[in-house]
Design an enzyme around this catalytic site. Structure first.
Site, PDB file in Angstrom:
ATOM      1  N   LYS A   1      -9.771  -6.732   3.098  1.00 44.66           N
ATOM      2  CA  LYS A   1     -10.176  -7.695   2.066  1.00 44.66           C
ATOM      3  C   LYS A   1     -11.133  -8.735   2.637  1.00 44.66           C
ATOM      4  O   LYS A   1     -12.103  -9.137   1.981  1.00 44.66           O
ATOM      5  CB  LYS A   1      -8.942  -8.360   1.469  1.00 44.66           C
ATOM      6  CG  LYS A   1      -8.137  -7.376   0.606  1.00 44.66           C
ATOM      7  CD  LYS A   1      -6.761  -7.890   0.277  1.00 44.66           C
ATOM      8  CE  LYS A   1      -6.022  -6.884  -0.593  1.00 44.66           C
ATOM      9  NZ  LYS A   1      -4.594  -7.140  -0.671  1.00 44.66           N
TER      10      LYS A   1
ATOM     11  N   ASP B   1      -4.766  -4.220   5.752  1.00 48.61           N
ATOM     12  CA  ASP B   1      -5.116  -4.450   4.350  1.00 48.61           C
ATOM     13  C   ASP B   1      -5.793  -5.815   4.171  1.00 48.61           C
ATOM     14  O   ASP B   1      -6.784  -5.931   3.451  1.00 48.61           O
ATOM     15  CB  ASP B   1      -3.836  -4.353   3.495  1.00 48.61           C
ATOM     16  CG  ASP B   1      -4.136  -4.557   2.030  1.00 48.61           C
ATOM     17  OD1 ASP B   1      -4.757  -3.658   1.435  1.00 48.61           O
ATOM     18  OD2 ASP B   1      -3.787  -5.627   1.500  1.00 48.61           O
TER      19      ASP B   1
ATOM     20  N   GLU C   1       0.870  -1.175   0.000  1.00 46.64           N
ATOM     21  CA  GLU C   1       0.000   0.000   0.000  1.00 46.64           C
ATOM     22  C   GLU C   1       0.907   1.225   0.000  1.00 46.64           C
ATOM     23  O   GLU C   1       2.100   1.113   0.326  1.00 46.64           O
ATOM     24  CB  GLU C   1      -0.877  -0.011   1.257  1.00 46.64           C
ATOM     25  CG  GLU C   1      -1.924  -1.105   1.266  1.00 46.64           C
ATOM     26  CD  GLU C   1      -2.813  -1.046   0.046  1.00 46.64           C
ATOM     27  OE1 GLU C   1      -3.589  -0.103  -0.089  1.00 46.64           O
ATOM     28  OE2 GLU C   1      -2.715  -1.959  -0.809  1.00 46.64           O
TER      29      GLU C   1
HETATM   30  N1  NDP Z   1      -0.223  -1.894  -5.394  1.00 48.95           N
HETATM   31  C1  NDP Z   1      -0.998  -2.909  -5.593  1.00 48.95           C
HETATM   32  O1  NDP Z   1      -0.573  -4.008  -5.925  1.00 48.95           O
HETATM   33  C2  NDP Z   1      -2.457  -2.753  -5.399  1.00 48.95           C
HETATM   34  C3  NDP Z   1      -3.009  -1.561  -5.058  1.00 48.95           C
HETATM   35  N2  NDP Z   1      -4.351  -1.425  -4.883  1.00 48.95           N
HETATM   36  C4  NDP Z   1      -4.907  -0.142  -4.533  1.00 48.95           C
HETATM   37  O2  NDP Z   1      -4.628   0.802  -5.545  1.00 48.95           O
HETATM   38  C5  NDP Z   1      -4.698   2.096  -4.995  1.00 48.95           C
HETATM   39  C6  NDP Z   1      -3.517   2.902  -5.473  1.00 48.95           C
HETATM   40  O3  NDP Z   1      -2.334   2.399  -5.008  1.00 48.95           O
HETATM   41  P1  NDP Z   1      -0.948   2.995  -5.517  1.00 48.95           P
HETATM   42  O4  NDP Z   1      -1.045   3.364  -6.926  1.00 48.95           O
HETATM   43  O5  NDP Z   1       0.053   2.056  -5.101  1.00 48.95           O
HETATM   44  O6  NDP Z   1      -0.855   4.325  -4.620  1.00 48.95           O
HETATM   45  P2  NDP Z   1       0.089   5.595  -4.908  1.00 48.95           P
HETATM   46  O7  NDP Z   1       0.404   6.168  -3.577  1.00 48.95           O
HETATM   47  O8  NDP Z   1       1.188   5.267  -5.808  1.00 48.95           O
HETATM   48  O9  NDP Z   1      -0.869   6.584  -5.664  1.00 48.95           O
HETATM   49  C7  NDP Z   1      -1.951   7.205  -5.045  1.00 48.95           C
HETATM   50  C8  NDP Z   1      -2.418   8.338  -5.931  1.00 48.95           C
HETATM   51  O10 NDP Z   1      -3.581   8.876  -5.362  1.00 48.95           O
HETATM   52  C9  NDP Z   1      -3.485  10.272  -5.381  1.00 48.95           C
HETATM   53  N3  NDP Z   1      -4.326  10.830  -4.350  1.00 48.95           N
HETATM   54  C10 NDP Z   1      -4.272  10.615  -3.017  1.00 48.95           C
HETATM   55  N4  NDP Z   1      -5.260  11.301  -2.412  1.00 48.95           N
HETATM   56  C11 NDP Z   1      -5.930  11.951  -3.362  1.00 48.95           C
HETATM   57  C12 NDP Z   1      -7.041  12.801  -3.359  1.00 48.95           C
HETATM   58  N5  NDP Z   1      -7.673  13.143  -2.249  1.00 48.95           N
HETATM   59  N6  NDP Z   1      -7.481  13.298  -4.538  1.00 48.95           N
HETATM   60  C13 NDP Z   1      -6.849  12.972  -5.669  1.00 48.95           C
HETATM   61  N7  NDP Z   1      -5.799  12.175  -5.726  1.00 48.95           N
HETATM   62  C14 NDP Z   1      -5.323  11.659  -4.579  1.00 48.95           C
HETATM   63  C15 NDP Z   1      -2.036  10.567  -5.212  1.00 48.95           C
HETATM   64  O11 NDP Z   1      -1.799  11.832  -5.764  1.00 48.95           O
HETATM   65  P3  NDP Z   1      -0.639  12.808  -5.227  1.00 48.95           P
HETATM   66  O12 NDP Z   1       0.620  12.089  -5.507  1.00 48.95           O
HETATM   67  O13 NDP Z   1      -0.869  14.044  -5.968  1.00 48.95           O
HETATM   68  O14 NDP Z   1      -0.899  12.915  -3.727  1.00 48.95           O
HETATM   69  C16 NDP Z   1      -1.419   9.455  -6.057  1.00 48.95           C
HETATM   70  O15 NDP Z   1      -1.414   9.862  -7.409  1.00 48.95           O
HETATM   71  C17 NDP Z   1      -4.779   1.899  -3.491  1.00 48.95           C
HETATM   72  O16 NDP Z   1      -6.106   2.063  -3.059  1.00 48.95           O
HETATM   73  C18 NDP Z   1      -4.354   0.460  -3.292  1.00 48.95           C
HETATM   74  O17 NDP Z   1      -4.943  -0.136  -2.162  1.00 48.95           O
HETATM   75  C19 NDP Z   1      -5.187  -2.473  -5.051  1.00 48.95           C
HETATM   76  C20 NDP Z   1      -4.696  -3.688  -5.409  1.00 48.95           C
HETATM   77  C21 NDP Z   1      -3.284  -3.929  -5.594  1.00 48.95           C
HETATM   78  N1  LIG Z   2      -0.909  -3.993  -0.781  1.00 43.82           N
HETATM   79  C1  LIG Z   2      -1.809  -4.930  -1.282  1.00 43.82           C
HETATM   80  C2  LIG Z   2      -2.073  -4.673  -2.688  1.00 43.82           C
HETATM   81  C3  LIG Z   2      -3.304  -5.293  -3.135  1.00 43.82           C
HETATM   82  O1  LIG Z   2      -4.378  -5.088  -2.633  1.00 43.82           O
HETATM   83  C4  LIG Z   2      -1.186  -6.309  -1.163  1.00 43.82           C
HETATM   84  O2  LIG Z   2      -0.039  -6.392  -0.838  1.00 43.82           O
HETATM   85  O3  LIG Z   2      -1.899  -7.280  -1.364  1.00 43.82           O
END
Ligand code: NDP
Ligand SMILES: N[C@@H](CC=O)C(=O)O
Ligand code: NA
Length: 921
Positions: A781, A777, A766
């Site tokens: 789930k 997390d 995350e």
């Molecule tokens: N990594 C994985 O394998 C998996 C991830 N996920 C989910 O995917 C989602 C994204 O994860 P990830 O890409 O790793 O996270 P990141 O931290 O890389 O990206 C998060 C993004 O959200 C933006 N953001 C945060 N708050 C706001 C807001 N209030 N308004 C607009 N934009 C916002 C941030 O923008 P800024 O940088 O401008 O703050 C950033 O661009 C999470 O919910 C995670 O649980 C689900 C399954 C698997």
């Molecule tokens: N951080 C999460 C990403 C998917 O939800 C994980 O490790 O499983």
């Protein structure tokens, strides 16, 4: 008359029986029996029995020729007129005749037409009719400026003629112009003195524009060496006034006059005739009123039995929808007369209905063409056209081809007269509409359900005040007695109409239309469809008008599903998704008919918006170089206000609770939501239930497959089990990609913190890895799957074993936490070694115990041969034990975290949405 002989086999020929209804068959057989007798009127009376390829009279003759050896002979249509089929009739409006260059251009077009005989109807030069009306007005109001205004008219024509003509022709034209203008001066003087002008006076003055333009064009053609005559149609066209602004052609008298004109003038093969002007039976000059020149062309085309009438305009033809509102609108190659009629009512750039009638009677095709784009073939309006691009079977089965065009009427109001006293009371409808007539309101559509408890109708909004008042007063007694409950006015309405002759008797057309509207979250207020089935009319909210038009048009016409996408959170998952969309967009468009456009990207600080779609090869630069300040309200509004795309989806790629809290509002506004963010589904239970209830009640979708197991099909598998009636007993597994990776790789050679850093680097964690290590997390789930299985659990109901060392829980940032983590490596190393000493491994598991209605999350030890001990990388493994999968659970296993697989899970939800919205799946 066309005459033809038929072979002996006709009466028994199967085609005759297959294609024609009994009365038509009879007419054809009568022809056949008469041999070479005058069969055309009979053939003309034949009604075609939906025989797919035999849909025009011409096609009928051809079919007869092919099935029954019909030989076609043609004789003159009218004894004293040249043969009908030789005439090619053209009409050029004021814009086409706007200057000397344009008149020369018209001349060239006529010169290039290879037809044996040409009849060309022209309007006055552009603006001249208005200038002439203005002269009459000025003279009537005794404004001396009428004289200088007349000079202007004279100058305009003199200048044009001097640029266009020369020598004797020029002199002759200018001589005539002088005479006419001096007559006009006298006439206007009379009007000036009288302070009044009769309609005939006014029509006489105004008709000069056509007289001059016809003469100039005729000289221009002659100049190029082709003999040409001009016709003052006041000598030929006889009409009867039938009300203000309306006349009816008097065909018998006009035909007689036309024959006389031909014998007295002995004209050349090319004739330029004045549009707009005519005479009454008493030989008084008059005009054909609105759209007069089109009408002249249609009447003259009918009188000479023309082969076709070409109306030259400045558009490429008739569009499938207003191209200013629907950029994908296409030019229709063909339209039936009835379709053109319907379209013209809705203000499409087609002929006025009355101009269609004269040629429609004789099945003379009208061609609409663009004088400024001669390469465009235009639109042919004829009796039910045959679409040669499809065979009969496809044509009948393809709903998308049945609706030709869509049109809208803005600014209407619906009036709903309701009450129990209406049912079974004859005369109610008549009383309502006679009251409406008395205030002169124009009723645009009417609808009454068979229960007769209400009648509703649409009128222009500006007329509804008067309508409502007259109904209130006319029905006061009934309202007071309670027989009528109300006369309700619903303002801000519009009409969307789907037009297509072939909709008739085809099931599924209206279903498709309503489905497209429902999926675009558009509410239908009232519906009307006459038995002719040429037109389905729906009344909608004015604000939905363009969106509805586009939704319907794209559904039927392009069969492309258009989806406007807003991406929130271009972090790891968001940016990977944007790259996947970039790489796949063209294929989706070309091969799957899905048009995905990213209309906005927003992070927490910056955002970029686009009206037509962001260039995904450059979004990183765009958001860096030219961003706006992030504002989620504006972001949503931007997507919502873009009427161009009927379907909108917000893709939340953040991990933010505030963003998740907005889903309800978005769904309520008809914006679909797709997300990998777990916060909404694992947040407060009441909020979750409210969201799911709303979504189930609406046509708006909410997809979140990637919230569990990233791209692995976990939610969809669970749904599939539940929807097919299976009962879930237990869901158990390794739900965390991060924790899976950590324990798969924490084998004693590296420190715990080192492996955590690797998982973070690989994009499994995350945004804050403490969410993974704390077990939150996994708990989220478990909650998501538990709720999906029907359990009403809160996150706080799940006990978790946190792996975050107590002192690090207060670290303010993820970075600080990662820096301090190595000092706590020893604790987990011990736990790992203890397990290893007893031949076991550590695994972090989650359980949904549906039978006992609880969920749990724990760090457990497993023997080396246990399936959970055999995972690698970021693998998730989820075992569903159900009534059907009891002895052997159903297992889904694979990488459950990481940018590519997660983004792909989100992407596939977007495509699932597109397919729910009608894209081929
Ligand atoms: N990594 C994985 O394998 C998996 C991830 N996920 C989910 O995917 C989602 C994204 O994860 P990830 O890409 O790793 O996270 P990141 O931290 O890389 O990206 C998060 C993004 O959200 C933006 N953001 C945060 N708050 C706001 C807001 N209030 N308004 C607009 N934009 C916002 C941030 O923008 P800024 O940088 O401008 O703050 C950033 O661009 C999470 O919910 C995670 O649980 C689900 C399954 C698997
Ligand atoms: N951080 C999460 C990403 C998917 O939800 C994980 O490790 O499983
Ligand atoms: Na998933």
């Amino acid at each position: 008359m066309r005459t033809f002989s038929l072979s002996n086999s006709l009466p028994t020929h199967p085609a005759l029986h297959r294609h024609f209804k009994p009365h038509s068959r009879q007419a054809i057989l009568q022809c056949w029996q008469n041999g070479r007798a005058s069969c055309w009127p009979l053939i003309n009376s034949v009604r075609i029995n939906g025989a797919p390829k035999v849909q025009t009279k011409g096609a009928l003759i051809k079919t007869l020729a092919s099935v029954a050896d019909v030989s076609l002979d043609q004789e003159a249509a009218t004894p004293s007129l040249p043969k009908g089929d030789m005439w090619s009739v053209h009409k050029f409006g004021g814009t086409c005749m706007g200057s000397s260059e344009r008149i020369q251009n018209v001349a060239n077009i006529i010169l290039r037409d290879p037809s044996e005989r040409k009849l060309v109807i022209v309007s006055a030069m552009s603006k001249v009719t208005d200038m002439l009306y203005n002269l009459v007005c000025k003279a009537k109001s005794r404004d001396d400026l009428y004289l200088s205004a007349l000079d202007e008219v004279f100058d305009k024509h003199m200048r044009t003629a001097k640029q266009l003509l020369e020598g004797e022709d020029l002199a002759q034209f200018l001589g005539q112009l002088h005479t006419d203008v001096s007559n006009l001066r006298t006439m206007l003087r009379a009007i000036y003195i009288a302070g009044n002008a009769t309609e005939a006076f006014s029509d006489f003055v105004v008709g000069h524009g056509e007289l001059w333009s016809a003469q100039m064009l005729s000289y221009a053609i002659k100049k190029s060496g082709q003999p040409c005559s001009w016709m003052d149609t006041r000598d030929v066209l006889i009409v009867n006034p039938t009300g203000s602004d309306q006349v009816d052609p008097d065909y018998p008298n006009s035909e007689k006059k036309l024959k006389e004109w031909f014998s007295s003038h002995n004209p050349a093969n090319t004739i330029i005739a004045t549009g707009f002007i005519a005479s009454t039976v008493d030989d008084v000059p008059t005009t054909l009123k609105r759209d007069g020149s089109d009408f002249s062309a249609a009447i003259l085309g009918a009188l000479v039995r023309g082969r076709q009438v070409t109306i030259w305009t400045d558009v490429d033809g008739v569009y499938s929808a207003d191209p200013r509102k629907v950029s994908e609108a296409v030019i229709l190659p063909t339209l039936s007369y009835q379709e053109a009629w319907e379209m013209s009512y809705f203000g499409a750039n087609v002929l006025h209905p009355r101009t269609i009638i004269p040629v429609m009677r004789l099945n003379i095709p009208i061609v609409i063409r663009n004088i400024f784009n001669l390469d465009a073939p235009g639109t042919v309006i004829c009796e039910q056209p045959i679409d040669e691009t499809m065979d009969d079977e496809t044509a009948d089965n393809d709903i998308n081809k049945l609706v030709k065009a869509f049109a809208t009427i803005d600014n209407l109001a619906l009036v709903n007269v309701e009450g129990t006293g209406m049912a079974g009371v004859p005369g109610t409808a008549s009383a309502i509409f006679s009251a409406v007539k008395d205030v002169g309101a124009n009723v645009i559509m009417i609808s009454q359900a068979s229960s007769e408890h209400s009648v509703c109708f649409a009128v222009p909004e500006k007329e509804v005040g008067a309508v409502s008042a007259v109904l209130q007063s006319r029905f006061r007694q009934a309202l007071e007695a309670g027989r009528l409950s109300q006369v309700e006015v619903i303002n801000n309405c519009c009409i969307l109409a789907a037009v297509g002759q072939r909709m008739a008797s085809t099931p599924g057309v209206s279903a498709t239309l309503f489905d497209a509207l429902a999926k675009a979250n558009i509410n239908v207020r009232a519906i009307a469809q006459g038995c002719s089935e040429y037109n389905i009319t729906v009344v909608l909210k004015q604000e939905d008008c363009i969106r509805a038009l586009r939704a319907a048009h794209s559904r039927f016409y392009l069969s492309k599903t258009m989806l406007a996408v807003g991406v929130i959170g271009p972090g790891l998952i968001g940016r990977t998704l944007l790259d996947q969309l970039r790489d796949q967009a063209a294929v989706l468009k070309e091969e799957f008919n899905i048009d995905l456009r990213v209309m906005g990207i927003t992070g927490s600080k910056n955002m970029i918006l686009s009206e037509t779609g962001i260039d995904l090869t450059r979004w990183r630069e765009l958001i860096k170089e030219n961003p706006e300040k992030a504002d989620l309200d504006r972001f949503m509004q931007h997507l919502q206000e873009n009427h161009f795309f009927p379907n909108k989806v917000l893709v939340d790629c953040t991990a933010d609770t505030e963003v998740a809290n907005r889903y309800y509002e978005w769904l309520k506004q008809g914006i679909h939501v797709v997300t990998p963010n777990k916060k909404a589904n694992s947040g407060p239970l009441d909020r979750y239930l409210k969201l799911r209830t709303l979504q189930r009640m609406s046509y708006t979708h909410y997809f979140y497959e990637a919230t569990v197991g990233a791209g692995l099909p976990i939610i969809s598998t669970l749904r599939g089990l539940l929807e097919t009636g299976d009962k879930i007993l237990r869901i158990e597994g390794i739900f965390s990609g991060t924790l899976s990776y950590i324990f798969n790789n924490f084998e004693g050679t590296r420190a715990f913190s080192e492996v955590v850093a690797e998982a973070k680097e690989a994009g499994y964690t995350e945004p804050d890895p403490r969410d993974d290590l704390s077990g939150t997390d996994v708990a989220r789930k478990v909650i998501i799957l538990a709720r999906e299985s029907g359990l009403k659990l809160e996150l706080s109901d799940i006990p978790v074993r946190s792996l975050v060392p107590e002192p690090l829980r207060v670290c303010s940032t993820a970075d600080e936490f990662m820096k301090k983590l190595p000092s706590f490596d020893a604790e987990l190393a011990k736990e790992r070694n203890d397990a290893s000493d007893s031949g076991e491994v550590l695994r972090y598991v989650g359980v949904v115990d549906v039978v006992n209605k609880k969920g749990l999350v724990e760090l457990k030890r497993y023997k080396h041969d246990h399936p959970f001990a055999q995972l690698s990388g970021s693998d998730n493994i989820i075992a569903f034990t159900t009534t059907r999968y009891k002895d052997q659970p159903l297992i889904v296993r694979g990488p459950g975290a990481g940018a590519e697989v997660t983004a792909a899970g989100v992407f596939s939800d977007i495509l699932r949405l597109a397919s729910y919205l009608g894209a081929p799946s």
